[in-house]
Design a protein around this motif. Sequence first.
Motif, PDB file in Angstrom:
ATOM      1  N   HIS A  34      -4.805  -2.784  -4.016  1.00  0.00           N
ATOM      2  CA  HIS A  34      -5.683  -2.520  -2.881  1.00  0.00           C
ATOM      3  C   HIS A  34      -7.024  -3.244  -3.049  1.00  0.00           C
ATOM      4  O   HIS A  34      -7.540  -3.850  -2.108  1.00  0.00           O
ATOM      5  CB  HIS A  34      -5.916  -1.018  -2.758  1.00  0.00           C
ATOM      6  CG  HIS A  34      -6.848  -0.637  -1.647  1.00  0.00           C
ATOM      7  ND1 HIS A  34      -6.502  -0.761  -0.324  1.00  0.00           N
ATOM      8  CD2 HIS A  34      -8.119  -0.167  -1.667  1.00  0.00           C
ATOM      9  CE1 HIS A  34      -7.516  -0.381   0.435  1.00  0.00           C
ATOM     10  NE2 HIS A  34      -8.513  -0.016  -0.359  1.00  0.00           N
ATOM     11  N   GLN A  47      -1.425   0.552  -7.704  1.00  0.00           N
ATOM     12  CA  GLN A  47      -1.777   0.674  -6.286  1.00  0.00           C
ATOM     13  C   GLN A  47      -3.259   0.369  -6.068  1.00  0.00           C
ATOM     14  O   GLN A  47      -3.630  -0.358  -5.142  1.00  0.00           O
ATOM     15  CB  GLN A  47      -1.456   2.083  -5.805  1.00  0.00           C
ATOM     16  CG  GLN A  47      -1.824   2.327  -4.336  1.00  0.00           C
ATOM     17  CD  GLN A  47      -1.631   3.775  -3.941  1.00  0.00           C
ATOM     18  OE1 GLN A  47      -1.334   4.606  -4.799  1.00  0.00           O
ATOM     19  NE2 GLN A  47      -1.782   4.070  -2.684  1.00  0.00           N
ATOM     20  N   HIS A  48      -4.119   0.939  -6.916  1.00  0.00           N
ATOM     21  CA  HIS A  48      -5.557   0.703  -6.798  1.00  0.00           C
ATOM     22  C   HIS A  48      -5.898  -0.766  -7.031  1.00  0.00           C
ATOM     23  O   HIS A  48      -6.737  -1.337  -6.327  1.00  0.00           O
ATOM     24  CB  HIS A  48      -6.294   1.584  -7.810  1.00  0.00           C
ATOM     25  CG  HIS A  48      -7.774   1.375  -7.814  1.00  0.00           C
ATOM     26  ND1 HIS A  48      -8.595   1.816  -6.784  1.00  0.00           N
ATOM     27  CD2 HIS A  48      -8.590   0.762  -8.714  1.00  0.00           C
ATOM     28  CE1 HIS A  48      -9.834   1.476  -7.048  1.00  0.00           C
ATOM     29  NE2 HIS A  48      -9.877   0.849  -8.211  1.00  0.00           N
ATOM     30  N   PHE A  74       0.814  -1.203   0.000  1.00  0.00           N
ATOM     31  CA  PHE A  74       0.000   0.000   0.000  1.00  0.00           C
ATOM     32  C   PHE A  74       0.857   1.266   0.000  1.00  0.00           C
ATOM     33  O   PHE A  74       0.329   2.357  -0.043  1.00  0.00           O
ATOM     34  CB  PHE A  74      -0.931   0.019   1.231  1.00  0.00           C
ATOM     35  CG  PHE A  74      -1.902  -1.102   1.240  1.00  0.00           C
ATOM     36  CD1 PHE A  74      -2.003  -1.932   2.345  1.00  0.00           C
ATOM     37  CD2 PHE A  74      -2.714  -1.351   0.148  1.00  0.00           C
ATOM     38  CE1 PHE A  74      -2.911  -2.967   2.361  1.00  0.00           C
ATOM     39  CE2 PHE A  74      -3.609  -2.373   0.152  1.00  0.00           C
ATOM     40  CZ  PHE A  74      -3.699  -3.187   1.252  1.00  0.00           C
TER      41      PHE A  74
END
Length: 324
Positions: free
Chosen positions: A65, A61-62, A35
């Motif tokens: 996540h 990153q998205h 993250f």
Amino acid sequence: MPNSEKSESLHHKHHHGHGHGTHGHGTRGHGHHVFHLHGTRHSHSHHGHSHGSTHKGRLAQHTMHTLEVARFDVAVLALYFNKAEARDKFCRAIQYFCKFINNGQPGIAYDIEKSSSLARKAFRIFKFVNDLYAFLTPPPERVSILMIILGKVKNLTQGTFLFLDQFSWAAKTGLYKDKKRAEQIGKISLYSWFVSCVANTIMECAAFWKQYNQISHLPSMRSIDKFEVRHTLPIQKEHRKKLKKIRRLELAYRDKMITLIKAFMDLTVGVGLLKLKPKIITPRVMGVLGFLSSLISCYKLIPKVEEAKKKTPIYRIEAYESPQ
């Protein structure tokens, strides 16, 4: 090359190398969680390339996540259905939902109800040991004698029900041949469960009344203006403690209310199973109450987020750290 220019060049290469490491492996440096992606580059020549790398880094990153959230949800489900009690209550919900549909009449729903009931009996093999252990355990301090007696009666009768229920299971599977004796044992086990429901309902009434008194004796705390406290800088510590105490007591009060409602539902179902009021408590009424009671039990067995994070290794981000 002068020393200052050489050090600046080395510093630029160092940051540029770490930027490629972040983009390639999904981590910054060594030992950082996924993250911590930023996707930034320290490039002075190609602004468009830097903007594209930043967009890709944010997209990565998205994605990571979202993947971790999905994996955590599945891990919570795995932790939930790994409990034998959760599977038992889920089967109980199916059983009483089918009882509501069939209303005691033969058919597909009636067959599903009987098979679910038989499956639940298999889940409860040797479960009486838990109540036997609770019966032999010394009571906690500062508890009234009446509550201690009721608790022991509940443990003893519920353990008796679970123990005798194994003979009913053996009779339905064909291991126990004496059908007349099996019916007598089944009736004794139902009466034992009914007595445990009575004791549990009395205990829950006492606990609910105690919780209600704690809530009703806090008029000054209830009158605190939460909006004003939240928007006052700095927030006073005394007001913050009062708000936390109110929230904690309100949650406990709500939980006790739900538990008490469930206890009355189970008590009514016990009256229906024993056919003490057959005209009032019909199979359809038992089906509704048993289904709602089972849903409450399923809800109470949902693991908390902190418990899920501790007991689900699939969620631990350390598995995605870059190697040392």
